[in-house]
Design an enzyme around this catalytic site. Structure first.
Site, PDB file in Angstrom:
ATOM      1  N   HIS A 169       0.859  -1.188   0.000  1.00  0.00           N
ATOM      2  CA  HIS A 169       0.000   0.000   0.000  1.00  0.00           C
ATOM      3  C   HIS A 169       0.891   1.232   0.000  1.00  0.00           C
ATOM      4  CE1 HIS A 169      -2.795   3.102   0.981  1.00  0.00           C
ATOM      5  NE2 HIS A 169      -2.407   3.199   2.247  1.00  0.00           N
ATOM      6  N   HIS A 171       1.301   5.716  -1.150  1.00  0.00           N
ATOM      7  CA  HIS A 171       0.648   6.998  -1.411  1.00  0.00           C
ATOM      8  C   HIS A 171       1.279   7.617  -2.654  1.00  0.00           C
ATOM      9  CE1 HIS A 171      -0.362   7.435   3.195  1.00  0.00           C
ATOM     10  NE2 HIS A 171      -0.896   6.364   2.646  1.00  0.00           N
ATOM     11  N   TYR A 222       1.365  -4.606 -20.187  1.00  0.00           N
ATOM     12  CA  TYR A 222       1.960  -4.935 -18.888  1.00  0.00           C
ATOM     13  C   TYR A 222       1.142  -4.414 -17.720  1.00  0.00           C
ATOM     14  CZ  TYR A 222       5.944  -7.403 -20.650  1.00  0.00           C
ATOM     15  OH  TYR A 222       6.726  -8.349 -21.249  1.00  0.00           O
TER      16      TYR A 222
END
Length: 224
Positions: A93, A95, A120
């Site tokens: 995860h 930002h 891709y």
């Protein structure tokens, strides 16, 4: 792979993501699901560029802290993705700037946040869902992830960032990087009428590489 080696892998990939500006400050988190059902996960308020292998959080299968520092507050979203993606062994995860920017655009389709721009992107990240905004650490984000029923390995959290599952840490990192680069391409080409992959070209990728795309669930698939 030994526990010590897995911890080193988390630190190595975390530093790589940090040094390339994909996870600034103390943002972002990484988790690995272990054979016993427990996890290794990066601690809360830890920079991915300066992780200490010994301080990485070790959780049991019920999410209880066994050793290391207090884990990231984003445990609910990791849990939900593991619970609904049976093949998931690692989650990243971030930002990352372009992926976050994409979530703020009004035209984004929650069922396919990005069009089929490159092979891709589909081969690594698959199609990407967008879920509504929840404050960081809000346990309700788990319900939003579970509502996707495991169809997506890559999800964008509105005004927050991407969360991506893979069958290995390397796969999850590569898919996250591909998602970020595709979001960057979309922003560069926005309103320029770019040429995307055609339905026939996408179908060829699905058939050739056994891709598991939500929009092609009538095909046979092999993994993420």
């Amino acid at each position: 792979m030994s526990d010590a080696r897995l911890r080193e892998e988390i630190c190595r990939y975390g530093r790589s993501l940090f040094e390339r500006g994909l996870t600034p400050g103390s943002s972002g988190n990484i988790s690995l699901r272990l054979e016993d059902g427990g996890w290794l996960v990066t601690p809360t308020n830890a920079s991915l560029g300066f992780l200490d292998p010994a301080r990485i959080s070790r959780l049991d299968a019920e999410g209880r802290l066994l050793s290391g520092d207090k884990p990231t507050k984003e445990i609910p979203l990791h849990t939900a993705l593991y619970d609904t993606r049976g093949s998931a062994r690692a989650i990243v995860h971030l930002h990352s700037t372009h992926a976050v920017a994409l979530t703020m655009l009004p035209e984004v389709d929650p069922r396919a946040a990005l069009p089929p721009m490159t092979p891709y992107y589909l081969m690594r990240a698959g199609e990407t869902a967008l879920v509504p905004y929840y404050r960081p650490g809000d346990p309700d984000v788990a319900d939003a992830i579970r509502g996707l029923a495991g169809k997506y390995s890559s999800v964008l959290l509105a005004n927050h960032g991407p969360v991506v599952a893979g069958d290995s840490l390397e796969a999850a990192v590569f898919a996250t990087e591909e998602l970020e680069e595709t979001a960057k391409l979309y922003l560069l080409l926005r309103n320029l009428n770019p040429r995307f992959l055609s339905p026939a070209q996408v179908a060829d990728l699905v058939k050739t590489f056994g891709l598991d795309l939500p929009s092609h669930h009538d095909h046979d698939h092999d993994g993420d």
